[in-house]
Design a protein around this motif. Structure first.
Motif, PDB file in Angstrom:
ATOM      1  N   ALA A  58      -4.638  13.790   7.084  1.00 26.95           N
ATOM      2  CA  ALA A  58      -4.665  12.772   6.027  1.00 26.95           C
ATOM      3  C   ALA A  58      -3.404  11.901   6.082  1.00 26.95           C
ATOM      4  O   ALA A  58      -3.483  10.671   5.955  1.00 26.95           O
ATOM      5  CB  ALA A  58      -4.781  13.434   4.657  1.00 26.95           C
ATOM      6  N   ARG A 110      -3.018  11.873  -9.371  1.00 29.50           N
ATOM      7  CA  ARG A 110      -3.772  10.622  -9.353  1.00 29.50           C
ATOM      8  C   ARG A 110      -3.694   9.920 -10.718  1.00 29.50           C
ATOM      9  O   ARG A 110      -3.525   8.704 -10.795  1.00 29.50           O
ATOM     10  CB  ARG A 110      -5.232  10.896  -8.973  1.00 29.50           C
ATOM     11  N   ARG A 162       0.842  -1.196   0.000  1.00 35.76           N
ATOM     12  CA  ARG A 162       0.000   0.000   0.000  1.00 35.76           C
ATOM     13  C   ARG A 162       0.875   1.244   0.000  1.00 35.76           C
ATOM     14  O   ARG A 162       1.836   1.341   0.759  1.00 35.76           O
ATOM     15  CB  ARG A 162      -0.878   0.025   1.245  1.00 35.76           C
ATOM     16  N   TYR A 171      -5.701   7.217  -2.174  1.00 40.12           N
ATOM     17  CA  TYR A 171      -5.670   8.659  -2.374  1.00 40.12           C
ATOM     18  C   TYR A 171      -6.504   9.324  -1.288  1.00 40.12           C
ATOM     19  O   TYR A 171      -7.654   8.953  -1.072  1.00 40.12           O
ATOM     20  CB  TYR A 171      -6.225   9.024  -3.748  1.00 40.12           C
ATOM     21  N   ASP A 172      -5.905  10.285  -0.607  1.00 40.23           N
ATOM     22  CA  ASP A 172      -6.644  10.967   0.446  1.00 40.23           C
ATOM     23  C   ASP A 172      -6.554  12.464   0.192  1.00 40.23           C
ATOM     24  O   ASP A 172      -5.486  12.995  -0.082  1.00 40.23           O
ATOM     25  CB  ASP A 172      -6.038  10.602   1.808  1.00 40.23           C
ATOM     26  N   ASP A 173      -7.677  13.115   0.282  1.00 37.27           N
ATOM     27  CA  ASP A 173      -7.771  14.528  -0.063  1.00 37.27           C
ATOM     28  C   ASP A 173      -7.167  15.380   1.053  1.00 37.27           C
ATOM     29  O   ASP A 173      -7.579  15.270   2.194  1.00 37.27           O
ATOM     30  CB  ASP A 173      -9.252  14.875  -0.251  1.00 37.27           C
ATOM     31  N   LEU A 218      -7.079  17.048  -3.807  1.00 37.34           N
ATOM     32  CA  LEU A 218      -8.139  16.725  -4.785  1.00 37.34           C
ATOM     33  C   LEU A 218      -9.231  17.785  -4.804  1.00 37.34           C
ATOM     34  O   LEU A 218      -9.995  17.885  -5.762  1.00 37.34           O
ATOM     35  CB  LEU A 218      -8.727  15.352  -4.448  1.00 37.34           C
TER      36      LEU A 218
END
Lengths: 402, 428
Positions: free
Chosen positions: A103, A61, A42, A90-92, A49
């Motif tokens: 995040a 991304r 991971r 993907y974390d904003d 975003l």
């Protein structure tokens, strides 16, 4: 009573909407059903975003998804004889410092990622780098130029060259190509990237031509759209070249306004010109001007061409420098993971091994040039000067190495 | 339509039943229940999560799972029910007679002792809850800080009835002042050189730094209050907005504070007990302030300034003191914030921050300590829980705000006094 009832109904409606929307979401979890800890690697991406610079998050991304598909379609990543599937999370970070911190903390402690790629802008990368270093998790920020991002943080690396390198590149280039002896600078004082670069350019230029050779050093503030006062001062000082280390949304305004005031000498730009839709906004006005950047899309060959073609086929646009730097950062991270010679499954030991492998990589052959990290985690790599040609393409003009 | 009405009325009966069922539980009982739940989670949470098919403990009441992994929703719901909701309700309900007894004997002691006991249990809950995950810790700290910030803004926008937009400016002043204090004195730094003092006494020096931060903000408030309180309403809003921009530009042009690059390297002193104690202290002092004579004078000024003046209220002094008081706590919140994030830059304290804190104040409710707490907790919790939705989050939260403004124009819980005795009293 009635309003309360209606209010309750509305709340239920909103919640229902939310759940429906979320249920038809996530492609990742459908493609890759739950796998055991052993055969998945991971990597977390705390990227913008939403907020001020969603284009940057989107490019990140896009580039990362291309790699993930490529690797997973080919069977997976081989590390020390075992095959792993890649899972990118993907974390904003909402372009906010505090969201970048939460995040990154979430990715490291909840999602238990092996490594972090991102955040992109310095105001998120500096605090997020602190978190990553604190939890001893290797992180590469592809795009952040603030020295504090990596300073005294052994676990934090970056994918781009720094302003102290790019400033002199631009100063030397305008001296050699245009024979400039007097230069002017116009920059946004409220934004850290243009400000840092403007100062390094001035220092480098005055080192060559003596004090006072930067004849105008004009500033404005983010979201200004009228630059005529500053440009008038600049024109009056009669410089040979105008250095504008600004973003793609400001450059067209500056170039057009300068032209209408009678400026007919060259502009020199920085890598921030290359992101976003510069040519769509600028049209013909920007043709013929130069800027220093990480790679040249037009006329590229080999791996760079493959990347550009693949990106264009998948997303229908030319990859910007953020996408290219992300591509290299992810690949160098995967290279480091391979170089560990095998993962133990013990997360903190593996993170340490990846960090050590990152520091040991020599001359990684990326699409933005060969990269070797200094002990500070900053790469030694070459810059490219490109010219905007008649078709509006950024074509290779010259390569400058440290 | 008919269908939805009938189903909507039916749950109201159930709701009333639930309310009556839990009516005899004092706050102490709920706290004990929550404590039991977090202890249970710490002890068996991981194995429970595995048994329900979850890879790990759902950190945010399962929200992240609901939004990202629909396949795991039943497991997450089960987990939240078994490990969070059921223990709280069971312990609180079964122990109700015991907790009422305890509550009664506590209540005979001075109210301060009672409050401190409750707060100690609350802290224990937070401590154990955040022990499970560092993500919870950072979220809780930011949430507590936003409570302080929201409440301090409520003093001006709610109790004083002016629309002030200067809070990000005060917060920035506080954040920079506290950072200057700690980085300048205790950290070997590029900008300020060697550390002047050793940092073994964070517990003493950090509160000092926060007081310094608050005083700097209050000074900023005084500077803006003198010219701007000659105006009211929209004009004050515009002047205070200008103040936010002035502070931002000022900091951007101050080279020794890092300019637009910001200031990093703050020591990690905003620990949970520190944040908790400061925020509790802040809420307590602000609550006392707004219920004091000064607070009532403030309400009088809001309702009718001329009438208040006629009733011997020194309106100018009242307004300036309230403004500085509010700025002081905003500065303290800023100082805490800077040491949680361990980085400050001017652009953090712009329009976006203003919108955030205004949303918390108006969502929660004007003129109410409860409201500020509810507003800050719900907006920051929702903001964090819905973050995986990306752009949709920015549709859902504003939509909620619009709905609240339509159905409750002054916020969810407005004009409600925070009565500690009523809150802590035994119930049965």
């Amino acid at each position: 009573m009635r309003t309360r009832l209606m209010f309750g109904l509305f709340l239920c409606g909103v919640l229902g909407l939310l759940l429906t929307l979320s249920a038809c979401g996530d492609k990742d979890s459908e493609e890759a059903p739950r796998q055991t800890m052993q055969d998945v690697i991971r990597i977390g991406f705390p990227i913008p975003l939403t907020g001020d610079i969603p284009d940057v998050g989107e490019s990140t991304r896009n580039a990362a998804e291309m790699i993930r598909k490529q690797v997973n379609d080919a069977g997976g990543l081989e590390v020390g004889g075992a095959i792993y599937q890649l899972q990118f999370i993907y974390d904003d970070n909402e372009s906010k410092a505090e969201s970048a911190v939460s995040a990154t903390t979430k990715l490291i402690t909840v999602d238990e990622v092996l490594a972090i790629i991102g955040p992109q802008a310095s105001k998120q990368a500096v605090p997020a780098g602190g978190v990553a270093d604190n939890y001893k998790t290797p992180m590469i920020s592809p795009w952040s130029t603030n020295p504090n991002t990596t300073l005294n943080r052994p676990y934090v690396f970056r994918g781009c060259f720094l302003d102290p390198f790019q400033g002199p590149v631009a100063a030397n280039f305008v001296t050699e190509e245009f024979g400039a002896t007097k230069a002017a600078v116009l920059y946004d004082i409220a934004s850290d990237y243009p400000k840092g670069l403007a100062e390094y350019f001035r220092k480098a230029f005055e080192d060559i031509h003596g004090p006072g050779s930067v004849v105008a050093f004009e500033t404005f503030t983010t979201r200004d759209v009228d630059f005529s006062a500053q440009l008038t001062n600049i024109l009056r000082a009669n410089p040979d070249v105008l250095f504008v280390p600004q973003y793609y949304n400001e450059v067209p305004l500056i170039v057009r306004q300068a032209n209408s005031l009678g400026w007919n000498k060259p502009f020199m730009g920085s890598d921030s010109w290359g992101s976003g839709d510069l040519m769509g906004l600028c049209g013909d006005a920007c043709q013929g001007h130069f800027f220093s950047t990480h790679y040249a899309a037009a006329g590229a060959t080999g791996a760079t061409k493959d990347f550009i073609d693949g990106y264009q086929a998948a997303y229908g646009k030319t990859p910007d420098d953020v996408a290219a730097l992300t591509w290299d950062s992810v690949n160098i991270m995967l290279q480091a993971i391979r170089d560990t010679g095998g993962l133990s499954g013990n997360l903190s030991r593996d993170r340490d091994a990846v960090k050590n492998a990152l520091g040991a990589i020599k001359d990684f052959d990326g699409i933005t040039g060969k990269m070797t990290f200094t002990p500070d985690g900053d790469p030694i790599k070459c810059a490219v000067v490109v010219q905007i040609d008649q078709e509006g393409q950024f074509s290779f003009f010259k390569s400058v190495c440290p | 339509m008919h269908h939805s009405e009938s189903t909507a009325i039916h749950p109201r009966g159930t709701l009333d039943f639930i309310r009556r069922f839990f009516a005899n539980i004092p706050l102490l009982g709920w706290l004990a229940g929550a404590l039991a739940a977090v202890i249970l989670e710490q002890a068996v949470g991981t194995s429970l999560a595995h048994a329900l098919g979850l890879p790990r403990i759902p950190v945010l009441f399962g929200f992240l799972i609901f939004l990202k992994q629909p396949a795991l929703i039943p497991g997450a719901l089960g987990y939240v029910l078994v490990s969070n909701i059921l223990p709280v309700c069971i312990v609180a309900k079964i122990g109700a007679p015991l907790f009422n007894l305890l509550s009664r004997s506590l209540f005979r002691m001075p109210i301060v002792v009672t409050a401190v006991v409750h707060l100690a249990i609350l802290y224990a809950i937070f401590h154990i809850w955040t022990d499970v995950s560092a993500y919870r810790l950072i979220m809780l700290k930011l949430m507590l800080i936003s409570i302080l910030l929201t409440l301090s803004l409520n003093v001006i926008n709610g109790y004083m009835g002016e629309f002030s937009c200067s809070h990000p400016g005060f917060m920035a002043l506080g954040a920079y002042a506290a950072s200057l204090f700690t980085v300048g004195l205790f950290v070997n730094d590029r900008l300020f050189g060697e550390a002047l003092l050793v940092s073994d006494f964070a517990v003493i020096f950090f509160p000092l730094g926060l007081i310094f931060a608050g005083l700097v903000s209050a000074l900023g408030a005084l500077i803006i209050a003198i010219p701007s309180f000659k105006t009211r309403g929209d004009y004050l809003a515009i002047i205070s907005l200008a103040f936010t921009f002035i502070v931002k530009s000022f900091l951007e042009n101050l080279e020794f504070l890092g300019g637009p690059r910001g200031l990093s390297g703050q020591p990690d002193w905003s620990s949970l007990p520190m944040v908790f104690i400061i925020v509790v202290l802040g809420v307590w002092i602000i609550n006392n302030f707004v219920t004091s004579t000064m607070g009532k004078a403030l309400n009088a000024v809001r309702d009718d300034e001329i009438a208040a003046e006629a009733m011997t209220v020194n309106t100018r002094k009242t307004k300036i003191i309230a403004f500085m008081f509010s700025a002081f706590w905003a500065g303290v919140a800023g100082g805490l914030f800077a040491h949680v994030i361990r980085f400050v830059n001017p652009s953090t304290f712009g329009i976006q921050k203003l919108a955030e804190v205004l949303a918390m104040v108006y969502f929660g409710g004007l003129n109410s300590v409860y409201g500020s707490i509810v507003g800050a907790v719900s907006i920051s919790l929702l903001g964090e829980a819905l973050r995986p939705l990306e752009i949709l989050k920015w549709i859902i939260i504003p939509l909620l705000l619009i709905l609240v403004m339509i159905f409750r124009p002054r916020g969810l819980i407005s004009f409600k006094e925070f009565n500690i005795e009523k809150l802590l009293k035994p119930r049965g």
